[in-house]
Design an enzyme around this catalytic site. Sequence first.
Site, PDB file in Angstrom:
ATOM      1  N   TYR A 174       0.845  -1.192   0.000  1.00  0.00           N
ATOM      2  CA  TYR A 174       0.000   0.000   0.000  1.00  0.00           C
ATOM      3  C   TYR A 174       0.877   1.237   0.000  1.00  0.00           C
ATOM      4  CZ  TYR A 174      -3.562   3.361   1.572  1.00  0.00           C
ATOM      5  OH  TYR A 174      -4.420   4.427   1.689  1.00  0.00           O
ATOM      6  N   ASP A 269       9.122   2.620   0.538  1.00  0.00           N
ATOM      7  CA  ASP A 269       8.048   3.284   1.260  1.00  0.00           C
ATOM      8  C   ASP A 269       8.159   2.848   2.720  1.00  0.00           C
ATOM      9  OD1 ASP A 269       5.778   4.175   2.463  1.00  0.00           O
ATOM     10  OD2 ASP A 269       4.384   3.420   0.931  1.00  0.00           O
ATOM     11  N   LYS A 297       3.684   8.402   9.592  1.00  0.00           N
ATOM     12  CA  LYS A 297       3.355   7.740  10.860  1.00  0.00           C
ATOM     13  C   LYS A 297       4.274   8.154  12.020  1.00  0.00           C
ATOM     14  CE  LYS A 297       0.499   4.281   8.745  1.00  0.00           C
ATOM     15  NZ  LYS A 297       0.616   3.742   7.419  1.00  0.00           N
TER      16      LYS A 297
END
Length: 459
Positions: A174, A269, A297
């Site tokens: 993702y 990522d 995050k």
Amino acid sequence: MRPIICLELHPLCPPPLTKEQKESPVVTSAFKTTRSQEFFQQAKELMPGGVNSPVRAFKSVGSEPVFIDRAQGAYLWDVDGNHYIDYIGSWGPAIVGHAHPEVLDSLQAAMLKGTSFGAPSVPESILAQMVIDAVPSIEMVRFVNSGTEACLSILRLARAFTGRDILIKFSGCYHGHGDMFLVQAGSGVATLGLPDSPGVPKSSTANTLTAPYNDLDAVEALLKTHPDQVAAVMLEPIVGNAGMIVPEPGFLEGLKALTQKYGALLIFDEVMTGFRISYGGVQERFGVTPDLTCLGKVIGGGLPVGAYGGRKEIMNMVAPAGPMYQAGTLSGNPLAMAAGIKTLELLKRPGTYEYLDRITAKLYQGLLDAAHDYGHAAVGAQVSGMFGLFFTDKPVKSYEGARTSDLKKFSRFHRGMLERGIYLAPSQFEAGFTSLAHTDEDIERTIAAARETLKEITP
Ligand SMILES: *Cc1c(COP(=O)(O)O)cnc(C)c1O
């Protein structure tokens, strides 16, 4: 419908917590969801599916979410007064524990100076320096407001730098909800980009190619078929968005060699893994340095942040240093920077990653043993403060493997754990997270709850 605004004294507001509730981390009375159900009904009228991000709706485990009132350390309290040991940690950011007093103090100090300037400020440089010092591939960084934004920007940058258009990604990885990343992985080695969601034009995903994770041959085949057209190979260097899947030995090194051979950029990522798998992310821990890296995050310490960075030669293409346009009204927000700086400071203290590794390994082994002891097929992975378990007997090396899991069993497991005060991600295809606030006792209680739950479920 009942009134919607939840003011301090509104009858729909959660009751103040009793002293006992505040101090006790696990459910002591029977599990109740009356108020959560009521709030959820109401929310569904107000927001699509009652949530602002789909997985929160608990749809994939066929149940309903609980509404969280408050978080502290490793614990959550819901509006019915249930309390939980939290293994979602806001999907990763809460790595030092929720509402850490030092983070709150930093936020308070920052807030008193104003919440947004839309102008350069020193905290941006402080966090930038910390990120550059920590992450091997990053010599220069740009802050944005979410992981999605970081991924969108980094692909634009890779395309600008290489003058090529094609992106190779991996099924099950993702990279936020940008059009070009929403590509379903079909069967077979390579699937030409077909959009995964209505509203995504075919033209947006036409340059997205997909390979199975851990399959170097598939990647090389794509690179060969599209000579001088691939801008970047992008991946989660440890997958957390298909459940947890680790790279096989040589996979990351192989991708590095292939991208160099074919003149494409390698993008990690690390929105989820940055500052979680180690202080410098997967790239530091596994010793493979990509060309570009996305972060998010953890670096926002619980406030909305993303970032992307890489070598100066590439990053200097970003406006206003260079021609690749990317901007943001709230980017580098002083509150987000303050929370990020303090969180990284806390993580930098000696022993933090050793601690995360130790308690998470103990948890992972306990869950795996519990499953096996009661006759359930289970495999999984754990690195540092990240773990995952699949209910399958096949080794999981890719999303294709993850999909052999018994989803019904996972749903029952999830519900059983929730009712016992253990808050796990509501999907088989999500990783779990621990924090520095989780104690040995929390881990032991969690394993005990898992044993009870798995004993009840027929294999
Ligand atoms: C969470 C995540 C994103 C998206 O970040 P948001 O802040 O939710 O937009 C992108 N990539 C990875 C690997 C993620 O885990």
